[in-house]
Design a protein around this motif. Structure first.
Motif, mmCIF file in Angstrom:
data_model
loop_
_atom_site.group_PDB
_atom_site.id
_atom_site.type_symbol
_atom_site.label_atom_id
_atom_site.label_comp_id
_atom_site.label_asym_id
_atom_site.label_seq_id
_atom_site.Cartn_x
_atom_site.Cartn_y
_atom_site.Cartn_z
ATOM 1 N N ALA A 1 0.831 -1.207 0.000
ATOM 2 C CA ALA A 1 0.000 0.000 0.000
ATOM 3 C C ALA A 1 0.867 1.258 0.000
ATOM 4 O O ALA A 1 0.574 2.228 -0.710
ATOM 5 C CB ALA A 1 -0.930 -0.010 1.214
ATOM 6 N N GLN A 2 1.937 1.236 0.781
ATOM 7 C CA GLN A 2 2.810 2.404 0.854
ATOM 8 C C GLN A 2 3.495 2.662 -0.477
ATOM 9 O O GLN A 2 3.618 3.819 -0.910
ATOM 10 C CB GLN A 2 3.867 2.198 1.948
ATOM 11 N N GLN A 3 3.935 1.596 -1.149
ATOM 12 C CA GLN A 3 4.580 1.763 -2.451
ATOM 13 C C GLN A 3 3.604 2.338 -3.487
ATOM 14 O O GLN A 3 3.977 3.192 -4.304
ATOM 15 C CB GLN A 3 5.133 0.422 -2.940
ATOM 16 N N LEU A 4 2.382 1.873 -3.464
ATOM 17 C CA LEU A 4 1.373 2.398 -4.389
ATOM 18 C C LEU A 4 1.079 3.869 -4.107
ATOM 19 O O LEU A 4 0.982 4.690 -5.024
ATOM 20 C CB LEU A 4 0.086 1.578 -4.288
ATOM 21 N N PHE A 5 0.933 4.182 -2.834
ATOM 22 C CA PHE A 5 0.645 5.564 -2.446
ATOM 23 C C PHE A 5 1.813 6.479 -2.811
ATOM 24 O O PHE A 5 1.607 7.614 -3.264
ATOM 25 C CB PHE A 5 0.355 5.624 -0.948
ATOM 26 N N ASN A 6 3.037 5.987 -2.631
ATOM 27 C CA ASN A 6 4.207 6.783 -3.022
ATOM 28 C C ASN A 6 4.176 7.113 -4.515
ATOM 29 O O ASN A 6 4.531 8.222 -4.927
ATOM 30 C CB ASN A 6 5.500 6.028 -2.687
ATOM 31 N N SER A 7 3.767 6.135 -5.320
ATOM 32 C CA SER A 7 3.679 6.363 -6.759
ATOM 33 C C SER A 7 2.598 7.382 -7.084
ATOM 34 O O SER A 7 2.773 8.244 -7.961
ATOM 35 C CB SER A 7 3.396 5.048 -7.490
ATOM 36 N N MET A 8 1.477 7.293 -6.409
ATOM 37 C CA MET A 8 0.399 8.260 -6.619
ATOM 38 C C MET A 8 0.888 9.678 -6.309
ATOM 39 O O MET A 8 0.619 10.618 -7.073
ATOM 40 C CB MET A 8 -0.806 7.910 -5.746
ATOM 41 N N LYS A 9 1.608 9.840 -5.213
ATOM 42 C CA LYS A 9 2.101 11.170 -4.840
ATOM 43 C C LYS A 9 3.169 11.658 -5.811
ATOM 44 O O LYS A 9 3.178 12.838 -6.205
ATOM 45 C CB LYS A 9 2.672 11.149 -3.422
ATOM 46 N N ALA A 10 4.090 10.770 -6.181
ATOM 47 C CA ALA A 10 5.186 11.172 -7.074
ATOM 48 C C ALA A 10 4.671 11.638 -8.430
ATOM 49 O O ALA A 10 5.256 12.529 -9.061
ATOM 50 C CB ALA A 10 6.160 10.017 -7.250
ATOM 51 N N ASN A 11 3.559 11.044 -8.870
ATOM 52 C CA ASN A 11 2.996 11.386 -10.179
ATOM 53 C C ASN A 11 1.723 12.217 -10.093
ATOM 54 O O ASN A 11 1.160 12.611 -11.110
ATOM 55 C CB ASN A 11 2.733 10.103 -10.965
ATOM 56 N N CYS A 12 1.294 12.468 -8.867
ATOM 57 C CA CYS A 12 0.090 13.250 -8.573
ATOM 58 C C CYS A 12 -1.114 12.760 -9.370
ATOM 59 O O CYS A 12 -1.730 13.512 -10.141
ATOM 60 C CB CYS A 12 0.318 14.736 -8.828
ATOM 61 N N VAL A 13 -1.464 11.500 -9.185
ATOM 62 C CA VAL A 13 -2.621 10.919 -9.860
ATOM 63 C C VAL A 13 -3.559 10.297 -8.836
ATOM 64 O O VAL A 13 -3.138 9.853 -7.763
ATOM 65 C CB VAL A 13 -2.202 9.851 -10.891
#
Length: 384
Positions: free
Chosen positions: A356-368
């Protein structure tokens, strides 16, 4: 059992930058000036969730200004020569005296000193880059119950292990009620159970036609629960050493990639703009054969996912989340203590939290996948 395999181009995956440039300085005359350009950075965000089936493990600058001043015109030189004195013979006396001596000739005038060129203007001071701004990504969502969905296999639903969505919701509460169409044990293109991941998408978009963002995994069960009719011997060869060299195992991967390629095009045509796709970690199951074919498939899926934007003419972006490296760093590689013991392919609670943390990090890094308020809270900028 894991869901769909490696999407072609990471298609099954996807749950759906920035250049800083300083403007060149410009200088004019002797007093250069420089202007720094502002840098903007854009990012898109992915999340990754890979799911092994619940019943049988899933698979896995600037240049200075030009001198402004040209050299000065040389000063005009003095007259080349002064006028010579008049040289006329003296008037003869009436009485026949001595003739007068001729006058002395005039001295030649010296040439004037040439004027020196003007001092060239120095180049302007190069402009420095502007301050980096927060990443700019996908569209600002308004309602994640209508504009987002979760697809996949048992890495999403859990199998005697926690489900993924509650951990995601702890990081981003807006995902609490996002529609979840994942089913344990399903595949992406062959083998496993149904509905295949692309079919989950069809169901989701029919119910919620305004979906713009997906979080997903898929492809693991295509190998773990392979179709022995289409790929004879896959149930033995794909779980044993040398799996990445076996034609039937490679055939499964290729079919999944082909299906994923079509999936990306379909999703883009239906209005999906961003996908965060995650792939599986190494597991302690099956004598290393599944990990081997996973390692063969993963880079191919990533290339497909990373290339989705170009393949769809900018309509859809896919953000790939690798779980192999984070799991190795946190727990060691394929540590049995961190997986359930029935099938040995599903992460226990700490692993689900890490996913979950890895997915959330990706969402934040790409702002999606964020509302405007959430994007601001998490330090990025979505687009209106």
């Amino acid at each position: 059992e894991i869901t769909g395999f490696v999407l072609s181009g990471l298609s099954a995956l996807f749950v759906l930058g920035a250049c800083s440039s300083g403007n060149n300085g410009s200088g004019t005359g002797d007093e250069p000036t420089g202007t720094g350009g502002a840098v903007s950075e854009s990012g898109g965000s992915p999340s990754s969730s890979g799911g092994f089936p619940s019943e049988s493990g899933g698979f896995p600058g600037s240049s200075g200004g030009f001198p402004a001043q040209s050299g000065g015109s040389p000063s005009a030189g003095g007259d080349t020569s002064g006028g010579g004195g008049t040289e006329s013979g003296g008037e003869p006396s009436n009485t026949g005296g001595e003739p007068a001596n001729g006058g002395s000739s005039g001295e030649t005038g010296g040439g004037g000193t040439p004027g020196s060129g003007g001092t060239p203007g120095s180049g302007g001071t190069p402009g420095s880059g502007g301050t980096t701004s927060a990443p700019t990504g996908g569209p600002c969502l308004t309602d994640l119950t209508q504009q987002a969905a979760i697809l996949g296999d048992s890495y999403v639903t859990g199998f005697t292990t926690p489900a993924l969505q509650p951990d995601l919701a702890m990081l981003d509460p807006s995902l609490t009620s996002t529609p979840n169409y994942a089913v344990a044990g399903v595949s992406f293109a062959s083998g496993g159970g149904t509905p295949y991941v692309p079919t989950q998408f069809n169901t989701a978009i029919a119910a919620h036609p305004n979906i713009k963002f997906l979080i997903m995994d898929g492809g693991g069960n295509d190998i773990l629960l392979c179709d022995t009719t289409q790929f004879p011997g896959c149930n033995v060869d794909c779980g044993a050493a040398g799996s990445s060299t076996k034609s039937e195992c490679i055939g499964i991967v290729n079919k999944t990639l082909s299906t994923a390629t079509t999936f990306f095009q379909t999703a883009a045509s239906k209005g999906i703009e961003d996908i965060v796709y995650f792939f599986y970690p190494h597991t302690p199951d099956k004598n290393g054969g599944y990990n081997e074919i996973l390692d063969y498939a993963e880079p191919k899926i990533k290339v497909l996912c990373d290339g989705a934007n170009a393949a769809t003419n900018g309509k859809l972006s896919c953000f790939f989340v690798d779980l192999v490296a984070p799991f190795k760093a946190a727990f060691g590689d394929a540590n049995p203590a961190d997986f359930e013991t029935i099938l040995g392919v599903h992460p226990t609670a700490p692993g689900v939290t890490l996913m979950a943390q890895q997915l959330f990090n990706s969402m934040k890094a790409n702002c999606v996948g964020f509302t405007q308020a959430d994007a601001t809270k998490y330090g990025c900028t979505c687009t209106q």
